[in-house]
Design an enzyme around this catalytic site. Structure first.
Site, PDB file in Angstrom:
ATOM      1  N   SER A 174       0.414  -1.436  -0.352  1.00 28.59           N
ATOM      2  CA  SER A 174      -0.073  -0.064  -0.022  1.00 28.59           C
ATOM      3  C   SER A 174       0.842   1.525   0.178  1.00 28.59           C
ATOM      4  CB  SER A 174      -0.867  -0.066   0.921  1.00 28.59           C
ATOM      5  OG  SER A 174      -2.140   1.028   1.543  1.00 28.59           O
ATOM      6  N   ASP A 205      -8.145  -6.308  -5.756  1.00 28.59           N
ATOM      7  CA  ASP A 205      -7.474  -5.173  -4.625  1.00 28.59           C
ATOM      8  C   ASP A 205      -8.906  -3.709  -5.351  1.00 28.59           C
ATOM      9  OD1 ASP A 205      -6.814  -2.961  -3.885  1.00 28.59           O
ATOM     10  OD2 ASP A 205      -5.148  -3.227  -4.172  1.00 28.59           O
ATOM     11  N   HIS A 250      -6.546  -5.963  -0.970  1.00 27.65           N
ATOM     12  CA  HIS A 250      -5.940  -4.869  -0.740  1.00 27.65           C
ATOM     13  C   HIS A 250      -4.482  -5.312   0.284  1.00 27.65           C
ATOM     14  CE1 HIS A 250      -3.389  -1.691  -1.122  1.00 27.65           C
ATOM     15  NE2 HIS A 250      -3.932  -0.503  -0.037  1.00 27.65           N
TER      16      HIS A 250
END
Ligand code: CA
Length: 545
Positions: free
Chosen positions: A192, A401, A441
């Site tokens: 991320s 995601d 994610h």
């Protein structure tokens, strides 16, 4: 074998990663605290140091509540040292070093998430459990809000790059002094925001790491934030004629699978190749007299908008569309909830407009250009300095995601390939990207999504079952990973199977009862041979369009 190794000098045993630490465990706790009391590094203050035994459940009262990590399991005997480091007259980072008793000569630095502000203890603990002396920092602020960015460019500098570089630099000094020997290799893990930090480091601090893992990166950051901020404008609030509720999105998900699940060869509820899905949401519009299980034309426009890229006012595409196949059946992502997403809302308030009262529901396409004036981007395609010093980089991205489009990772791969004028077969020498079907994610999701992202997702400790050990094998033995192996767990947490995730730009296909990685040409030939598994309605409509 172990008996043979015990005949070797202790320092050589440690070098071979198999022997005991030169520091006896009986004196290790004392070594920890006395070492910390002697630390003298400019701009560095020791907050505390403590010995933690394997199995400790460590309470973290000093961790900001928004970081949502009240405690962390420790799975190694280790020395925990907390430091504060002044990075300017108006900024500082806090960082921790977890120095395991059984160390391997390897240093690991981990990154951050979102706009935070949070030390990722689960990743630090994962690294320490594998014998890495592991470093993590708070990225220059505490908590997840990003409020510290307000009128403070020094905090922004920490967030952009200085926190990670500083923590890594100090981590190396600590390592060498604590273990009385230099570290052998320096690694990085981040997803991320941490994925962006990894690529930024490869470009601007190529000497920091021998190996980098950069997952689901927040690269092209100012375009990402504009894309994210647009979702509320695209969905509207709950109750509006453009809005889809959770049940509506479940319909979208089911229809997506009906049209596209089989393209990869397996009707498994996952899209291993969403690029090949030309989803036609118009097939969800209510037929004459139908009142349930369908959408209005206005709602279908919302679906089209949600799966659209974002452009500047001059028409330039700046961020790709969300990939088809996000899991809107079991959970509706932040973007689709009818409420602006916190990350983009706070980015607007504290970094773009400098106004804590800015209302994110007012964001429209007209605001996109303004957001592109912020300097934080991370989109440099030249990673040649990192390659030249022998660095290796593994990237990964989940194909479900729901926060960062997986298309950004393939787009960036293309950008690097073109910028460095390197064929993917040559990029493979130092940079490999793996697309993970069914993963949200950074982790989770219904796919084979466990490969050691942190302690919670560890299903193995060796190359072939843990992404960090894949990187170690590549850096230290020259054995590059051809695939990324991921494990699927049942609700009890038991591993129920493994699957190879293919190296981009290979295509993942289920052929002859097993998953294989094919070239694009071979996958296309297979699709012709098998009629592509697509529905007749889909083919008819796409032929008509
Ligand atoms: Ca499938």
């Amino acid at each position: 074998m172990e008996a043979l190794l015990r005949l070797l000098p202790a320092s050589l045993q440690a070098f071979l990663q198999l022997g005991p630490s030169p520091i006896d465990l009986s004196v290790f706790p004392t070594h920890c605290t006395s070492f910390a009391s002697r630390i003298e590094i400019p701009h560095v203050t020791v907050n505390f140091a403590e010995y933690l035994a394997n199995g400790t459940v460590l309470p973290l009262p000093e961790n900001h509540p928004t970081c949502r990590t009240p405690e962390q399991v420790v799975q190694a005997d280790l020395c925990r040292i907390s430091l504060s480091v002044a990075t300017s007259n108006s900024s500082e980072i806090t960082m921790e070093a977890w120095l395991p008793h059984k160390y391997t000569g390897r240093l690991l630095t981990v990154g951050n998430r979102g706009l935070s502000g949070c030390i990722i203890y689960s990743e630090i603990s994962m690294g320490a459990s594998l014998g890495f002396a592991t470093i993590g920092a708070n990225n220059g602020q505490n908590g997840t809000s990003g409020e510290a960015f307000l009128n403070n460019p020094e905090v922004m500098e920490d967030y952009t790059s200085r926190s990670l570089h500083t923590a890594n630099t100090i981590g190396k000094v600590l390592y060498n002094q604590f273990y009385h020997s230099p570290h052998r290799k320096s690694y990085y893990y981040g997803c991320s925001c941490g994925g962006r930090q990894g690529f930024h480091s490869a470009r601007y601090f190529p000497g920091d790491f021998d190996g980098i893992i950069a997952g689901a990166p927040l690269i092209k950051f100012k375009a990402l934030t504009a894309w994210g901020a647009l979702f509320y404008n695209r969905t509207g609030p709950p109750g509006s004629d453009s809005f889809l509720n959770a049940g509506d999105w479940a319909l979208v998900h089911d229809e997506t699978l009906r049209q596209c699940d089989g393209i990869d060869g397996a009707m498994d509820g996952l899209l291993a190749d969403p690029d090949q899905c030309n989803f036609v949401p118009e097939l969800l519009i209510c037929r004459n007299g139908q009142t349930h299980g369908c959408l209005t034309g206005r709602q279908v426009q919302t679906v089209r908008d949600v799966f659209s890229p974002v452009h500047r006012s001059n028409g330039e595409l700046i961020y790709p569309a969300m990939q088809y196949g996000i899991n809107t059946k079991d959970s509706v992502s932040y973007y689709l909830s009818g409420t602006p997403w916190n990350l983009t809302s706070n980015w607007g308030r504290y970094a773009i407009y400098g106004n804590p009262k800015w209302d994110p529901t007012t964001f429209t396409q007209a605001d996109v250009d303004k957001w592109q004036s912020h300097p934080l981007e991370t989109w440099e395609g030249d990673l040649s300095a990192f390659e030249a010093k022998g660095g290796k980089l593994i990237s990964f991205h989940g194909l479900q995601d729901s926060l960062v489009s997986s298309h950004i990772s393939t787009l960036y791969y293309s950008h690097v390939s073109k910028t460095m004028s390197k064929h993917p077969a040559d990029l493979d020498a130092f940079y490999r990207l793996f697309m993970v079907a069914g993963m949200d994610h950074c982790s989770n999701g219904p796919g084979y999504s466990n490969f050691g992202q942190d302690l919670k997702f560890m299903v193995g400790r060796e190359a072939g079952s843990h992404i960090l050990m894949d990187l170690v094998s590549w850096v230290e033995k020259g054995k590059a990973p051809d695939v990324l192996m991921g494990a699927k767990r049942n609700e009890e947490g038991e591993v129920v199977g493994w699957k190879p995730h293919c190296r981009w730009p290979e295509k993942s296909r289920f052929v002859g009862g097993k998953w294989v990685c094919l070239t694009a040409n071979d996958a296309a030939a297979l699709a012709v041979k098998t009629d592509g598994h697509v529905s007749s309605e889909f083919k008819k409509l796409t032929n008509d369009l």
